[in-house]
Design an enzyme around this catalytic site. Sequence first.
Site, mmCIF file in Angstrom:
data_model
loop_
_atom_site.group_PDB
_atom_site.id
_atom_site.type_symbol
_atom_site.label_atom_id
_atom_site.label_comp_id
_atom_site.label_asym_id
_atom_site.label_seq_id
_atom_site.Cartn_x
_atom_site.Cartn_y
_atom_site.Cartn_z
ATOM 1 N N ALA A 128 37.780 18.593 -12.159
ATOM 2 C CA ALA A 128 38.018 19.422 -13.346
ATOM 3 C C ALA A 128 37.121 19.070 -14.532
ATOM 4 C CB ALA A 128 39.486 19.290 -13.748
ATOM 5 N N ASN A 195 43.006 12.589 -12.601
ATOM 6 C CA ASN A 195 42.063 12.241 -11.540
ATOM 7 C C ASN A 195 40.642 12.230 -12.094
ATOM 8 O OD1 ASN A 195 43.392 12.032 -8.768
ATOM 9 N ND2 ASN A 195 44.388 13.815 -9.666
ATOM 10 N N HIS A 225 39.430 18.639 -21.355
ATOM 11 C CA HIS A 225 38.896 17.285 -21.144
ATOM 12 C C HIS A 225 37.664 17.114 -22.023
ATOM 13 C CE1 HIS A 225 41.526 16.689 -17.727
ATOM 14 N NE2 HIS A 225 41.036 17.764 -17.123
HETATM 15 N N1 NAD Z 1 39.879 15.480 -8.693
HETATM 16 C C1 NAD Z 1 40.373 16.349 -9.576
HETATM 17 O O1 NAD Z 1 39.748 16.717 -10.575
HETATM 18 C C2 NAD Z 1 41.733 16.918 -9.334
HETATM 19 C C3 NAD Z 1 42.165 18.024 -10.063
HETATM 20 C C4 NAD Z 1 43.407 18.557 -9.794
HETATM 21 C C5 NAD Z 1 44.233 17.980 -8.840
HETATM 22 N N2 NAD Z 1 43.804 16.876 -8.181
HETATM 23 C C6 NAD Z 1 44.674 16.208 -7.191
HETATM 24 O O2 NAD Z 1 44.538 16.868 -5.948
HETATM 25 C C7 NAD Z 1 45.777 16.765 -5.224
HETATM 26 C C8 NAD Z 1 46.240 18.169 -4.779
HETATM 27 O O3 NAD Z 1 46.461 18.970 -5.931
HETATM 28 P P1 NAD Z 1 47.277 20.350 -5.812
HETATM 29 O O4 NAD Z 1 47.227 20.994 -7.146
HETATM 30 O O5 NAD Z 1 46.816 21.099 -4.614
HETATM 31 O O6 NAD Z 1 48.761 19.783 -5.573
HETATM 32 P P2 NAD Z 1 50.019 20.569 -5.005
HETATM 33 O O7 NAD Z 1 51.196 19.806 -5.497
HETATM 34 O O8 NAD Z 1 49.934 22.015 -5.303
HETATM 35 O O9 NAD Z 1 49.892 20.387 -3.411
HETATM 36 C C9 NAD Z 1 49.941 19.128 -2.781
HETATM 37 C C10 NAD Z 1 50.428 19.317 -1.352
HETATM 38 O O10 NAD Z 1 50.238 18.106 -0.642
HETATM 39 C C11 NAD Z 1 51.409 17.782 0.100
HETATM 40 N N3 NAD Z 1 51.482 16.334 0.244
HETATM 41 C C12 NAD Z 1 51.773 15.411 -0.708
HETATM 42 N N4 NAD Z 1 51.720 14.164 -0.211
HETATM 43 C C13 NAD Z 1 51.393 14.306 1.101
HETATM 44 C C14 NAD Z 1 51.189 13.366 2.167
HETATM 45 N N5 NAD Z 1 51.348 12.038 1.979
HETATM 46 N N6 NAD Z 1 50.841 13.856 3.367
HETATM 47 C C15 NAD Z 1 50.684 15.187 3.575
HETATM 48 N N7 NAD Z 1 50.884 16.123 2.613
HETATM 49 C C16 NAD Z 1 51.232 15.681 1.393
HETATM 50 C C17 NAD Z 1 52.560 18.359 -0.716
HETATM 51 O O11 NAD Z 1 53.685 18.609 0.110
HETATM 52 C C18 NAD Z 1 51.938 19.635 -1.281
HETATM 53 O O12 NAD Z 1 52.147 20.759 -0.438
HETATM 54 C C19 NAD Z 1 46.788 16.074 -6.174
HETATM 55 O O13 NAD Z 1 46.876 14.693 -5.886
HETATM 56 C C20 NAD Z 1 46.153 16.276 -7.544
HETATM 57 O O14 NAD Z 1 46.525 15.265 -8.458
HETATM 58 C C21 NAD Z 1 42.575 16.358 -8.381
#
Ligand code: NAD
Length: 275
Positions: A128, A195, A225
């Site tokens: 992001a 993140n 950000h």
């Molecule tokens: N790098 C970045 O800039 C950035 C930006 C946004 C989100 N993220 C991260 O990316 C990840 C996904 O984000 P999102 O918005 O899709 O989240 P979300 O909550 O919409 O979806 C996450 C999915 O992963 C599943 N899950 C959680 N733990 C699990 C595990 N141990 N094994 C299998 N499945 C599992 C959940 O059931 C859910 O369906 C999050 O950790 C979030 O913090 C990173």
Amino acid sequence: MPEKRIGIIGCGTIGSQLAMAVDTGKMPNASLVSLFDIIEGSAQDLKSKLQSSPHAYSDFAGFISSGFDIAVEAASQDAVRKFGKTLLEAGRDIMIMSVGALADGVFLSDLVQTASKKGCRIYVPTGAIAGIDAIRSVKHLLESVTLTTTKSPKALAGAPFFETNKIKLDAISKKTVIYEGPASEAVKIFPANVNVAAVLSLAGIGVDKTQVRIVADPAATTNRHEIVATGRFGELCITVNNVPSPGNPKTSFLAVLSAIECLRSICDDGMRIGS
Ligand SMILES: NC(=O)c1ccc[n+]([C@@H]2O[C@H](COP(=O)([O-])OP(=O)(O)OC[C@H]3O[C@@H](n4cnc5c(N)ncnc54)[C@H](O)[C@@H]3O)[C@@H](O)[C@H]2O)c1
């Protein structure tokens, strides 16, 4: 270049959009072979919305036995800690979205060593934020890096920070700094919110020296950000005002697009800009 077979861990906001991007042919040279989500039925639900027919799993053992080349983690820091090393040991590349997990230096160096031993790659999308190419270019000249993240209280709700802190999000009526500290701590107490702090730290001066300020603003309609980096090269000021993704206010739409673009460039051997 042979077609890349993709497995997705986490069928939420980012995982679903990635699956749809592959499914609708937006990623040349890629095919979606498996989906995995810890919530029973979640991978199957996503599968039912796709043209292609990937395997759907709610257990990791089933998932890793399917024949993908690269696992895209879009789940949680916990998923990175639990499955990252096993995936690399099985000879699979990984693309990591829950980058906060990599703030643990011992864990990170173990992953990197395993990847190198197995000839695998670990990919980290810029997510992001923007300007990571510039931060990397001045890495050895950096003196300070500060990230200020401003989000609405609803985009911060649920963070472990509030379990041990007296701040009540629903009582915040004006823009308020709720946290200031190193990225190493910020990614633990706001695991789903900053993140970007981990991405910035990995590209720059590390999680202990990168400073993070978190602001709750009831009037905020974007996830903002602001990065200020100083050093002998001059000063870099980068601001990104992100629209939250419709499915998850914590996740910026740019993070979804960045994940899609990173995966596209991994699968496509053609021209790469900025990586
Ligand atoms: N790098 C970045 O800039 C950035 C930006 C946004 C989100 N993220 C991260 O990316 C990840 C996904 O984000 P999102 O918005 O899709 O989240 P979300 O909550 O919409 O979806 C996450 C999915 O992963 C599943 N899950 C959680 N733990 C699990 C595990 N141990 N094994 C299998 N499945 C599992 C959940 O059931 C859910 O369906 C999050 O950790 C979030 O913090 C990173």
